[in-house]
Write a protein that holds these residues in place. Sequence first.
Motif, mmCIF file in Angstrom:
data_model
loop_
_atom_site.group_PDB
_atom_site.id
_atom_site.type_symbol
_atom_site.label_atom_id
_atom_site.label_comp_id
_atom_site.label_asym_id
_atom_site.label_seq_id
_atom_site.Cartn_x
_atom_site.Cartn_y
_atom_site.Cartn_z
ATOM 1 N N LEU A 83 0.841 -1.193 0.000
ATOM 2 C CA LEU A 83 0.000 0.000 0.000
ATOM 3 C C LEU A 83 0.876 1.243 0.000
ATOM 4 C CD1 LEU A 83 -3.087 1.025 0.725
ATOM 5 C CD2 LEU A 83 -2.015 1.486 2.927
ATOM 6 N N ASP A 103 -2.263 6.302 -0.020
ATOM 7 C CA ASP A 103 -3.468 5.490 0.166
ATOM 8 C C ASP A 103 -3.655 5.049 1.606
ATOM 9 O OD1 ASP A 103 -4.415 5.517 -2.496
ATOM 10 O OD2 ASP A 103 -2.947 3.995 -3.055
ATOM 11 N N GLN A 104 -2.836 5.562 2.518
ATOM 12 C CA GLN A 104 -3.025 5.213 3.916
ATOM 13 C C GLN A 104 -4.335 5.811 4.437
ATOM 14 O OE1 GLN A 104 0.069 5.483 6.805
ATOM 15 N NE2 GLN A 104 1.684 4.786 5.421
ATOM 16 N N GLY A 105 -4.852 5.189 5.488
ATOM 17 C CA GLY A 105 -6.096 5.631 6.092
ATOM 18 C C GLY A 105 -7.133 4.529 6.054
ATOM 19 N N ARG A 106 -8.016 4.556 7.019
ATOM 20 C CA ARG A 106 -8.997 3.481 7.184
ATOM 21 C C ARG A 106 -9.859 3.278 5.939
ATOM 22 N NH1 ARG A 106 -10.122 1.550 11.857
ATOM 23 N NH2 ARG A 106 -9.429 3.466 12.907
ATOM 24 N N PHE A 123 -0.557 5.497 9.948
ATOM 25 C CA PHE A 123 -0.214 4.083 9.806
ATOM 26 C C PHE A 123 -0.938 3.194 10.822
ATOM 27 C CE2 PHE A 123 3.359 5.482 12.584
ATOM 28 C CZ PHE A 123 3.309 4.526 13.582
ATOM 29 N N GLU A 175 -4.131 3.549 12.064
ATOM 30 C CA GLU A 175 -5.485 3.245 11.604
ATOM 31 C C GLU A 175 -5.447 2.428 10.314
ATOM 32 O OE1 GLU A 175 -7.681 6.433 9.040
ATOM 33 O OE2 GLU A 175 -7.012 7.443 10.874
ATOM 34 N N THR A 176 -4.388 2.607 9.530
ATOM 35 C CA THR A 176 -4.224 1.779 8.335
ATOM 36 C C THR A 176 -4.045 0.328 8.731
ATOM 37 O OG1 THR A 176 -3.216 3.643 7.152
ATOM 38 C CG2 THR A 176 -2.860 1.442 6.244
ATOM 39 N N TRP A 177 -3.278 0.098 9.790
ATOM 40 C CA TRP A 177 -3.065 -1.270 10.251
ATOM 41 C C TRP A 177 -4.382 -1.914 10.683
ATOM 42 C CZ3 TRP A 177 0.105 -4.941 9.438
ATOM 43 C CH2 TRP A 177 0.079 -6.087 10.246
ATOM 44 N N ASN A 221 -9.175 4.100 2.800
ATOM 45 C CA ASN A 221 -8.462 3.976 1.526
ATOM 46 C C ASN A 221 -7.832 2.616 1.290
ATOM 47 O OD1 ASN A 221 -9.000 6.692 1.021
ATOM 48 N ND2 ASN A 221 -7.119 7.356 2.043
ATOM 49 N N ALA A 222 -7.591 1.861 2.367
ATOM 50 C CA ALA A 222 -6.811 0.634 2.239
ATOM 51 C C ALA A 222 -7.494 -0.406 1.355
ATOM 52 C CB ALA A 222 -6.509 0.052 3.616
ATOM 53 N N ILE A 255 2.134 -2.396 4.516
ATOM 54 C CA ILE A 255 2.149 -0.930 4.537
ATOM 55 C C ILE A 255 3.551 -0.530 4.086
ATOM 56 C CG2 ILE A 255 1.915 1.150 5.930
ATOM 57 C CD1 ILE A 255 0.157 -0.386 7.852
#
Length: 274
Positions: A76, A80-83, A117, A119-121, A85-86, A107
């Motif tokens: 990713l 494009d990070q963020g809840r 990062f 919330e992306t996780w 967008n993933a 990531i």
Amino acid sequence: MTIPTVTLNDGVTMPQIGFGVFQVPGAETTAAVSSALEAGYRSIDTAAAYRNETGVGQALAQSGLARDDLFVTTKLWNTDQGRDNARPALEASLERLGLDRVDLYLIHWPAPGRGLFAETWEAFEELRASGLTRSIGVSNFLPEHLDAIIALGGPVPAVNQIEVHPELQQRSVQDAGALHGIVTEAWSPLAQAGVLGDPVVAEIAAAHGRTPAQVVLRWHLEQGRVVIPKSVTPSRIAENLAITDFTLTSDEVTRIDGLEAGRRTGPDPATFNG
């Protein structure tokens, strides 16, 4: 040829030697990946940012290999990070790859200045639960970034893909991962060929009748790391895989360890935000 494997902390088995396509032009990617698959590689590492996922997918489709025999990684990108967008980002990668799932989704960078990062996780956990990826991990994460992920209380990353080579060993990052069963995967394992002319590496290579690249890649394997060397030359692609039939002595490993110089070939994860 039997490629060694590592078992990730989620139980998934991953080949210890893979083929990387960083900086491989899109027009050359299909031929390079096809050569790698013909040579015996079964793990392919790409990323949305490399702009060559379509070429990877074409090679996979043309190979005739069963999907379960392949291990495909993509990543990713920072923007494009963020809840929210993933998932769309992974779905777009899957479309380019021509796959319904990947085996490992990473990531690409912590991009600490973006502050997304963590919330992306959490979104990555949902991607794994939905079956779009078998394993989830991170790339270029430093110990403080890993700590923030682990503090969330959910799944621990299976892999941390970081720059590792004899002149940049990042032992503190490797050790931080090992505490949680996180496998270190080395990108730029040959320092973009920068270590191949080192006298220590050359001497050890001569003693084994091997190339300097084979010796450095073997050094990685003997310390448990996954490696993803890159080439577009078929003979070198095959050469980089032919490292399972010799071993280094403990003294030789120590001598290569001694080449640490803190030299990066890529950005510093502490400040890089893409």
